[in-house]
Motif scaffolding. Structure first.
Motif, PDB file in Angstrom:
ATOM      1  N   ALA A  12      90.357 -32.314 -99.999  1.00  0.00           N
ATOM      2  CA  ALA A  12      89.882 -31.050 -99.454  1.00  0.00           C
ATOM      3  C   ALA A  12      89.464 -31.238 -97.996  1.00  0.00           C
ATOM      4  O   ALA A  12      88.841 -32.243 -97.645  1.00  0.00           O
ATOM      5  N   GLY A  13      89.853 -30.282 -97.174  1.00  0.00           N
ATOM      6  CA  GLY A  13      89.598 -30.368 -95.739  1.00  0.00           C
ATOM      7  C   GLY A  13      90.721 -31.007 -94.958  1.00  0.00           C
ATOM      8  O   GLY A  13      90.728 -30.961 -93.723  1.00  0.00           O
ATOM      9  N   GLY A  14      91.672 -31.577 -95.654  1.00  0.00           N
ATOM     10  CA  GLY A  14      92.793 -32.244 -95.005  1.00  0.00           C
ATOM     11  C   GLY A  14      93.897 -31.278 -94.623  1.00  0.00           C
ATOM     12  O   GLY A  14      93.771 -30.059 -94.764  1.00  0.00           O
ATOM     13  N   SER A  15      94.993 -31.857 -94.132  1.00  0.00           N
ATOM     14  CA  SER A  15      96.122 -31.061 -93.627  1.00  0.00           C
ATOM     15  C   SER A  15      97.439 -31.584 -94.180  1.00  0.00           C
ATOM     16  O   SER A  15      97.572 -32.776 -94.488  1.00  0.00           O
ATOM     17  N   LEU A  16      98.381 -30.686 -94.269  1.00  0.00           N
ATOM     18  CA  LEU A  16      99.765 -31.019 -94.605  1.00  0.00           C
ATOM     19  C   LEU A  16     100.667 -30.075 -93.821  1.00  0.00           C
ATOM     20  O   LEU A  16     100.263 -28.948 -93.498  1.00  0.00           O
ATOM     21  N   TRP A 112     116.079 -19.043-102.459  1.00  0.00           N
ATOM     22  CA  TRP A 112     114.875 -19.848-102.645  1.00  0.00           C
ATOM     23  C   TRP A 112     115.175 -21.338-102.529  1.00  0.00           C
ATOM     24  O   TRP A 112     116.229 -21.791-102.982  1.00  0.00           O
ATOM     25  N   GLY A 113     114.216 -22.055-101.963  1.00  0.00           N
ATOM     26  CA  GLY A 113     114.275 -23.510-101.996  1.00  0.00           C
ATOM     27  C   GLY A 113     113.733 -23.999-103.334  1.00  0.00           C
ATOM     28  O   GLY A 113     113.279 -23.213-104.169  1.00  0.00           O
ATOM     29  N   GLN A 114     113.720 -25.311-103.525  1.00  0.00           N
ATOM     30  CA  GLN A 114     113.383 -25.880-104.836  1.00  0.00           C
ATOM     31  C   GLN A 114     111.895 -26.031-105.072  1.00  0.00           C
ATOM     32  O   GLN A 114     111.491 -26.265-106.187  1.00  0.00           O
ATOM     33  N   GLY A 115     111.050 -25.898-104.054  1.00  0.00           N
ATOM     34  CA  GLY A 115     109.610 -26.032-104.229  1.00  0.00           C
ATOM     35  C   GLY A 115     109.125 -27.437-103.935  1.00  0.00           C
ATOM     36  O   GLY A 115     109.813 -28.421-104.195  1.00  0.00           O
ATOM     37  N   THR A 116     107.919 -27.496-103.395  1.00  0.00           N
ATOM     38  CA  THR A 116     107.289 -28.781-103.129  1.00  0.00           C
ATOM     39  C   THR A 116     105.821 -28.678-103.554  1.00  0.00           C
ATOM     40  O   THR A 116     105.154 -27.687-103.261  1.00  0.00           O
ATOM     41  N   LEU A 117     105.338 -29.694-104.259  1.00  0.00           N
ATOM     42  CA  LEU A 117     104.006 -29.638-104.856  1.00  0.00           C
ATOM     43  C   LEU A 117     102.938 -30.068-103.854  1.00  0.00           C
ATOM     44  O   LEU A 117     103.041 -31.140-103.251  1.00  0.00           O
ATOM     45  N   VAL A 118     101.935 -29.238-103.725  1.00  0.00           N
ATOM     46  CA  VAL A 118     100.760 -29.552-102.919  1.00  0.00           C
ATOM     47  C   VAL A 118      99.565 -29.647-103.850  1.00  0.00           C
ATOM     48  O   VAL A 118      99.279 -28.707-104.595  1.00  0.00           O
ATOM     49  N   THR A 119      98.891 -30.791-103.813  1.00  0.00           N
ATOM     50  CA  THR A 119      97.707 -30.993-104.637  1.00  0.00           C
ATOM     51  C   THR A 119      96.530 -31.327-103.728  1.00  0.00           C
ATOM     52  O   THR A 119      96.609 -32.278-102.943  1.00  0.00           O
ATOM     53  N   VAL A 120      95.482 -30.526-103.833  1.00  0.00           N
ATOM     54  CA  VAL A 120      94.292 -30.727-103.007  1.00  0.00           C
ATOM     55  C   VAL A 120      93.150 -31.143-103.929  1.00  0.00           C
ATOM     56  O   VAL A 120      92.741 -30.385-104.802  1.00  0.00           O
ATOM     57  N   SER A 121      92.660 -32.338-103.708  1.00  0.00           N
ATOM     58  CA  SER A 121      91.583 -32.851-104.545  1.00  0.00           C
ATOM     59  C   SER A 121      90.224 -32.529-103.935  1.00  0.00           C
ATOM     60  O   SER A 121      90.072 -32.478-102.710  1.00  0.00           O
ATOM     61  N   SER A 122      89.250 -32.322-104.794  1.00  0.00           N
ATOM     62  CA  SER A 122      87.905 -31.963-104.306  1.00  0.00           C
ATOM     63  C   SER A 122      87.053 -33.200-104.068  1.00  0.00           C
ATOM     64  O   SER A 122      87.415 -34.303-104.419  1.00  0.00           O
TER      65      SER A 122
END
Length: 122
Positions: A12-16, A112-122
């Motif tokens: 959390a607070g990071g960037s992608l 549509w593209g295939q999707g990319t997973l973003v996971t934000v940890s607390s």
């Protein structure tokens, strides 16, 4: 063909930065949107970018306004989504899609593209 990439695990607070690369077409003729779908939830609009008369227009969901920035690189035929100040509630599979007319509704986008997973940890 749209290819989304750049997802990953971030605190959390990071960037992608997500990328959406197009093959077989140029983005300049289309509206490109980013959507996301969290587990158990409906797909929702995140951001979109369009071009008209040499002017670039950008649109954002209220939940990401001020934190996410959409942009394009014509030379690379790629649209980017810079995501800053990420929150755990941003966790989702992110999709890019294109359409002829701006819309915030997923069903309005045919490609549509295939999707990319973003996971934000607390």
């Amino acid at each position: 063909q749209l290819q989304a990439s750049g997802g990953g695990l971030v605190q959390a607070g990071g960037s992608l930065r997500l990328s959406c690369a197009a093959s077989g077409r140029t983005f300049s003729s289309y509206v490109t949107g980013w959507f996301r779908q969290a587990k158990g939830k409906e797909r929702e609009f995140v951001s979109a970018i369009s071009w008209s008369g040499g002017t670039t227009y950008t649109y954002y969901a209220d939940s990401v306004k001020g934190r996410f920035t959409i942009s394009r690189d014509n030379a690379k035929n790629t649209v980017y989504l810079q995501m800053n100040s990420l929150k755990p509630e941003d966790t989702a599979v992110y999709y890019c899609a294109s359409t002829a007319v701006l819309s915030r509704i997923p069903s309005a986008y045919a490609n549509w593209g295939q999707g990319t997973l973003v996971t934000v940890s607390s």
